[in-house]
Design an enzyme around this catalytic site. Structure first.
Site, PDB file in Angstrom:
ATOM      1  N   HIS A 233       0.820  -1.203   0.000  1.00  0.00           N
ATOM      2  CA  HIS A 233       0.000   0.000   0.000  1.00  0.00           C
ATOM      3  C   HIS A 233       0.860   1.262   0.000  1.00  0.00           C
ATOM      4  CE1 HIS A 233      -3.537  -2.463   0.645  1.00  0.00           C
ATOM      5  NE2 HIS A 233      -2.963  -3.037   1.686  1.00  0.00           N
TER       6      HIS A 233
ATOM      7  N   ASN B 104       6.891  18.443  16.953  1.00  0.00           N
ATOM      8  CA  ASN B 104       7.276  17.088  16.554  1.00  0.00           C
ATOM      9  C   ASN B 104       7.801  17.064  15.124  1.00  0.00           C
ATOM     10  OD1 ASN B 104       7.160  14.069  17.155  1.00  0.00           O
ATOM     11  ND2 ASN B 104       5.958  14.187  15.283  1.00  0.00           N
TER      12      ASN B 104
ATOM     13  N   ARG C 259      11.406  17.957  15.045  1.00  0.00           N
ATOM     14  CA  ARG C 259      12.271  16.909  15.591  1.00  0.00           C
ATOM     15  C   ARG C 259      12.437  15.734  14.641  1.00  0.00           C
ATOM     16  NH1 ARG C 259       9.258  17.946  20.436  1.00  0.00           N
ATOM     17  NH2 ARG C 259       7.927  16.156  19.934  1.00  0.00           N
TER      18      ARG C 259
ATOM     19  N   ASN D  25      14.258  16.207   9.914  1.00  0.00           N
ATOM     20  CA  ASN D  25      15.679  16.025   9.612  1.00  0.00           C
ATOM     21  C   ASN D  25      16.394  15.721  10.919  1.00  0.00           C
ATOM     22  OD1 ASN D  25      18.368  16.182   8.862  1.00  0.00           O
ATOM     23  ND2 ASN D  25      18.098  17.956   7.547  1.00  0.00           N
TER      24      ASN D  25
ATOM     25  N   HIS E   2      18.728  18.005  13.409  1.00  0.00           N
ATOM     26  CA  HIS E   2      18.096  18.215  14.714  1.00  0.00           C
ATOM     27  C   HIS E   2      19.007  17.747  15.845  1.00  0.00           C
ATOM     28  CE1 HIS E   2      15.788  16.678  18.197  1.00  0.00           C
ATOM     29  NE2 HIS E   2      15.172  17.837  18.081  1.00  0.00           N
TER      30      HIS E   2
ATOM     31  N   TYR F 133      21.021  23.755  21.781  1.00  0.00           N
ATOM     32  CA  TYR F 133      20.011  23.792  22.848  1.00  0.00           C
ATOM     33  C   TYR F 133      20.588  23.345  24.197  1.00  0.00           C
ATOM     34  CZ  TYR F 133      15.665  22.865  25.355  1.00  0.00           C
ATOM     35  OH  TYR F 133      14.667  22.850  26.290  1.00  0.00           O
TER      36      TYR F 133
ATOM     37  N   SER G 276      19.207  28.148  13.190  1.00  0.00           N
ATOM     38  CA  SER G 276      18.668  27.422  12.047  1.00  0.00           C
ATOM     39  C   SER G 276      18.210  28.367  10.948  1.00  0.00           C
ATOM     40  CB  SER G 276      17.505  26.537  12.509  1.00  0.00           C
ATOM     41  OG  SER G 276      16.983  25.792  11.425  1.00  0.00           O
TER      42      SER G 276
ATOM     43  N   HIS H 263      19.918  28.528   7.190  1.00  0.00           N
ATOM     44  CA  HIS H 263      19.094  28.253   6.014  1.00  0.00           C
ATOM     45  C   HIS H 263      19.088  29.444   5.051  1.00  0.00           C
ATOM     46  CE1 HIS H 263      17.487  24.800   8.265  1.00  0.00           C
ATOM     47  NE2 HIS H 263      17.029  24.359   7.098  1.00  0.00           N
TER      48      HIS H 263
END
Length: 410
Positions: free
Chosen positions: A30, A270, A273, A276, A280, A288, A311, A315
């Site tokens: 599927h 979420n 997290r 990537n 992360h 962090y 980040s 980017h």
């Protein structure tokens, strides 16, 4: 290890032997059907282009001018990469080894490097090994400092991770057929992206649009959602699945969790997290957690803000280098809507409706990105600056460029 040198919040990332999620899902018929649907859509793109060529030109054109433009300087890219890689391979390792033996503290010696991925790898190598050497210097429990072997550092530079370890779980053999399949899929994604831009983007944006118009902007964003979504899926599949798995297979790197089931996310927290995991992990452990370590586990909101800032800046830097102009659309989306959604659509949001909201916001964001960057791309070419000042270089050209013909204006 002394308390003040221990990493915060327990041990770091643990590597284990595991496959990538899509490799497991594609064994289900599927799910594999979705892959076949994308292949069918690529075939339709190709047929559409062939039919249009026959109608307009009476022959096959097959010039692939967009791909030639994108990869026309490939030899220069290879030479540049070799120079950057050799500098990262020799200089940081040699300086770290000299520092570990002589205990001369060298601060930030690797920030002269001009490539994001290699900077992140060098930072991880230094960040993971400096505490070990400082611990040895304080306790003197062994004959000499524990300095990684050069082969370990070299393996890490090619491995599909940004977190340094002396050893990683390894597979026993290399499946060269699997490697060839992944590289062919990357090539297929490149042609897929080519047809997305040629059939869905270029016809829309190469036509003169003049100055800002709210109605035209709204239509532009919504018309860009489909190509934006396709580009998002292609970038994910080509790089995070195919490219990283191909190199991991060649190096027998066994931990293939480069992403998780981000498509099932009901919150942006979420999604960030799981989209990537490779990046992360680096942001989590070295931005962090280190921020909380320095602040003695205070200012968690500040640590999150710092992660988003790093980040967003990286980017935007990558896009500015690729496009050749500065237009901080992605930066604003990260810092404004991305951070806002991270706190509003948090992990307590459960249920299908939140997954629908996440996908709706994601698709709309992709439409904004494709629309605004494409408009700026053509404005840069239609309205070049003869003697640009710094302010004019920073100001988006699409805000003031009116390249409509007199017939268009009338």
């Amino acid at each position: 290890m002394p308390r003040h040198l221990r990493p915060p919040h327990g041990p770091g990332k643990q590597f284990v032997n595991r496959r990538s999620l899509l490799d497991e899902l594609f064994e289900v018929n599927h799910i594999r059907t979705i892959y076949h649907m994308f292949i069918a859509l690529l075939i339709l793109f190709i047929l559409s282009t062939l039919v249009v060529d026959f109608i307009d030109e009476g022959r096959l054109v097959l010039d692939f001018d967009l791909l030639v433009y994108a990869f026309g300087q490939f030899p220069l890219v290879v030479c540049t990469w070799i120079c950057m890689f050799l500098s990262v391979l020799v200089v940081p390792y040699t300086l770290f080894q000299l520092w570990a033996q002589s205990l001369i503290y060298v601060i930030c010696v690797y920030f002269y490097l001009n490539q994001v991925r290699l900077i992140m790898k060098v930072h991880s190598f230094v960040r993971e090994n400096v505490p070990r050497v400082l611990s040895w210097a304080k306790d003197k429990t062994s004959p000499g400092p524990v300095v990684p072997q050069f082969s370990q550092y070299l393996y890490f530079l090619f491995s599909s991770t940004l977190i340094y370890r002396d050893k990683y779980p390894r597979n026993p053999v290399i499946r060269w057929g699997y490697v060839a399949t992944k590289f062919l899929q990357v090539l297929g994604c490149l042609f897929y992206a080519y047809y997305v831009f040629v059939r869905l983007c270029i016809p829309q944006f190469r036509i003169s649009r003049g100055l800002f118009d709210l109605r035209a902007m709204v239509l532009c964003v919504f018309n860009s959602i489909l190509p934006g979504a396709l580009v998002l899926f292609l970038a994910f599949f080509a790089f995070l699945h195919c490219w990283l798995n191909a190199f991991a297979e060649m190096l027998r790197f066994a931990d293939r969790m480069f992403y998780k089931d981000w498509w099932n996310s009901t919150s942006f927290a979420n999604y960030y997290r799981t989209w990537n995991v490779v990046v992360h992990d680096w942001l989590y452990y070295y931005v962090y957690r280190d921020f909380l370590w320095i602040s003695q586990k205070r200012f968690r909101a500040g640590a999150m803000f710092f992660v988003f800032t790093v980040s967003a800046v990286v980017h935007e830097y990558i896009l500015a280098i690729c496009f050749g102009f500065f237009y901080p659309v992605l930066f604003c989306l990260f810092m404004c809507f991305g951070m806002m959604f991270n706190f509003i659509l948090h992990d307590k949001r459960k249920g299908p409706i939140w997954n629908i909201i996440m996908w709706t916001s994601l698709f709309l964001g992709q439409g904004v990105i494709i629309c605004l960057y494409s408009q700026e791309w053509y404005a840069q070419r239609h309205c070049p600056l003869e003697e640009p000042s710094l302010l004019e270089l920073l100001k988006p050209r699409s805000w003031s460029c009116d390249h409509r013909s007199p017939a268009d204006i009338l």
